[in-house]
Design an enzyme around this catalytic site. Sequence first.
Site, mmCIF file in Angstrom:
data_model
loop_
_atom_site.group_PDB
_atom_site.id
_atom_site.type_symbol
_atom_site.label_atom_id
_atom_site.label_comp_id
_atom_site.label_asym_id
_atom_site.label_seq_id
_atom_site.Cartn_x
_atom_site.Cartn_y
_atom_site.Cartn_z
ATOM 1 N N CYS A 8 30.298 29.672 51.674
ATOM 2 C CA CYS A 8 31.766 29.192 52.995
ATOM 3 C C CYS A 8 31.632 27.686 52.602
ATOM 4 C CB CYS A 8 31.014 29.125 54.017
ATOM 5 S SG CYS A 8 30.220 30.658 54.115
ATOM 6 N N GLY A 36 35.616 30.441 50.240
ATOM 7 C CA GLY A 36 35.745 31.586 51.418
ATOM 8 C C GLY A 36 37.160 32.245 51.721
ATOM 9 N N ASN A 110 27.375 26.035 56.130
ATOM 10 C CA ASN A 110 27.658 26.241 54.933
ATOM 11 C C ASN A 110 26.424 26.945 54.128
ATOM 12 O OD1 ASN A 110 28.935 24.348 51.483
ATOM 13 N ND2 ASN A 110 28.152 26.302 51.817
ATOM 14 N N GLY A 111 26.131 27.025 53.575
ATOM 15 C CA GLY A 111 24.689 27.476 52.897
ATOM 16 C C GLY A 111 23.922 29.070 52.817
ATOM 17 N N TYR A 250 30.945 24.864 38.369
ATOM 18 C CA TYR A 250 33.026 25.418 39.401
ATOM 19 C C TYR A 250 33.122 25.521 40.863
ATOM 20 C CZ TYR A 250 34.250 30.150 40.687
ATOM 21 O OH TYR A 250 34.508 31.370 41.217
HETATM 22 P P1 AMP Z 1 30.998 36.626 34.417
HETATM 23 O O1 AMP Z 1 31.839 37.651 34.445
HETATM 24 O O2 AMP Z 1 30.016 37.049 35.586
HETATM 25 O O3 AMP Z 1 30.086 36.157 33.242
HETATM 26 O O4 AMP Z 1 31.526 36.138 35.000
HETATM 27 C C1 AMP Z 1 31.370 34.224 35.187
HETATM 28 C C2 AMP Z 1 33.107 34.001 35.491
HETATM 29 O O5 AMP Z 1 33.008 33.822 37.249
HETATM 30 C C3 AMP Z 1 33.563 32.162 34.964
HETATM 31 O O6 AMP Z 1 35.096 32.462 34.505
HETATM 32 C C4 AMP Z 1 33.330 31.213 36.233
HETATM 33 O O7 AMP Z 1 34.244 30.819 36.013
HETATM 34 C C5 AMP Z 1 33.272 32.568 37.216
HETATM 35 N N1 AMP Z 1 32.204 32.404 38.111
HETATM 36 C C6 AMP Z 1 30.929 31.111 38.298
HETATM 37 N N2 AMP Z 1 29.966 31.470 39.211
HETATM 38 C C7 AMP Z 1 30.784 32.119 40.139
HETATM 39 C C8 AMP Z 1 31.190 32.557 41.417
HETATM 40 N N3 AMP Z 1 29.307 32.236 42.407
HETATM 41 N N4 AMP Z 1 31.617 32.878 42.541
HETATM 42 C C9 AMP Z 1 32.909 33.868 41.492
HETATM 43 N N5 AMP Z 1 32.976 33.562 40.456
HETATM 44 C C10 AMP Z 1 31.870 32.118 39.596
#
Ligand code: AMP
Length: 465
Positions: A8, A36, A110-111, A250
Site C-alpha cells: 500500500c 495500491g 503499509n506492510g 520494481y
Molecule cells: P509474471 O508473468 O508472473 O512473471 O509477472 C512478471 C511481471 O510482473 C513483470 O513485468 C514485473 O514487472 C511484474 N511484477 C513483478 N512483481 C510484481 C508484483 N508484486 N505485483 C505486480 N506485478 C509485478
Amino acid sequence: MSEIKDHCGVFGIFNFAEDSPAKSIYYGLFALQHRGQESAGIAISDGQQIKLYKAMGLVNQVFNEDILRELSGKIGLGHVRYSTTGSSIVANAQPIVVETPYGTIALAHNGNLINAQELRSELKRKGVKFSGTTDSEVMAQMIAVSKKDNLEAAITDAFKHCRGGYSVVILSKDNLIAVRDPNGIRPLSIGKMETGFVVSSETCALDILGAQFVRDVANGEMVIIDQEGLHSRTWKMGEREALCVFEFIYFARPDSVINGRNLYEARFDMGKYLAKEHPIEADMIIPVPESGIPAAIGYSAESKIPYGEGLIKNRYIGRTFIQPNQEIREMGVRVKLNPIRDAVRGKKVVVIDDSIVRGTTSRQIIRLIREAGAREVHMRISSPPNLNPCFYGIDTATRAELIAANLSIEGIRKYLEADSLGYLSLKSLVRAISLPNKNLCMACLNGDYPVKIPEKLQSLKLLFK
Ligand code: AMP
C-alpha cells in the site's frame, strides 16, 4: 487460502496554517496510486474529532470536491490499498479509525505482519470486536488495549508485539505520528512544506506538493509531529536495517528517492551492469513498459545498441480493470501490450524487464514480438531470479508458482521460448542500489528473512496463497 496482504501507500500532513490539508492529501495519494488501486481513504482531525471517508476504487473515483470540502481540519492522513482477492471489501479499506483510552485515532499502514493471526486471536479473547480482516486493524486495536500513560507509550508497547514489515502513520486529535518497523523494511519519508510537515511512502508524493525532502524515518524510529514541530523517539533499538530490495527493483516509482538513491538511476545502473554481465549483439533494446524502461535505457547506453519502443502499453490499464472473460483471457497480454510490427520486423531484439515472477507475462511478450516478425528474441532481467515468497507486504507468488524456484535458468529459457535469457547477479544489483548488503532485505532473492517466519505461515505460503 485467502490471505490478507497490504501492499500500500501511506501519506500524512500536519498543517500549521488554516487551510485544510484534505486536497493536498488527495494529491499525495494520487502520486502513490501505483502502490495500491483497490481502495482509498482520508482521515482528518479538526482538533475536536476525526472525520473519515474511504471507499473502493482509485483515488479520483473515491473523492470529489464535495467530499474533500467536508473533510476539513488541520491534520490528516490517507491511504491507498492493494490486496489479493477475497479481502477486497470496504471494511478492509484504510485508514482504520478506533476509539482508544488516548482518544480516537486513525491508522494507515503499509506492510504485512507475520503474527497478525495470533495477535488477533489474543485480542478477540480480550473481547475486541473486529470490523474487517486486516492486520492494520490488529495494530490499531493493539494500541487501544495497551494500558499505558499516553499514546506514544501505547504505540511502543503495541508495536513491540508486531512482527513483520510495517510503515505506519497514526493520527490523533492533535498529532501525526510516523513509525517504521525495527528493520525499516517498507520506506517512509518526511518532507517539509512552508506551512507544515508531510510523511509519505515515497518522495514522488512530496514533489507533487512542492514539499522539501527532510529525511527518511529511520528503522525503529517514531516521529511525532505536533504544534511545536518534529520530535524523534527510538522505540526499538538494535535491529539491522533491511530495506526491501523489491522497492528498488520494481515497486517504487522511478522518480522517488529511497535512502538517498534515486530509483531511476538505480534501475539504469541495473541495466548497465546487466549489459556487462549478459552481453549480446542485437539490433534493438526493447523495454517491457513501464517497469523495464530505466533498465533498458541503461542496457542500451552500455551496449551501444539502439533503444526503441517495440511494445505499446494501454495507458488506462490498471490492476482493477474488469477481469477478462475466458475468450479475452486467451488473448492474454494483448489487452495490455501491443507490438509495433514495423519496429521489430526482421530484427534481433533484446527485451528487458525488471523481474519474472510466474513467467506467464514474459512468455506471452516473447511470443507477441516473435509473431510481430522479430528474427530473434533475447530476454534480459534486471534482477536476480525470484526464488522465495515475500511475507512483509509485497504481493508475490507462492514458491510453487515462482518459476525460478522450480526450473533452472535453461528450463526457464525454454519455457519462455526465448533465444537466450540472462538475469542480473545479486552482487551487481546491490552495487546498483548503492546500499550495503546488510542493509537490504533480499529474502525474495536469497532466502535470508530478517524477521523469522513462523513455520506454520511458511508452509502455507510455500504451497498456497
Ligand atoms: P509474471 O508473468 O508472473 O512473471 O509477472 C512478471 C511481471 O510482473 C513483470 O513485468 C514485473 O514487472 C511484474 N511484477 C513483478 N512483481 C510484481 C508484483 N508484486 N505485483 C505486480 N506485478 C509485478
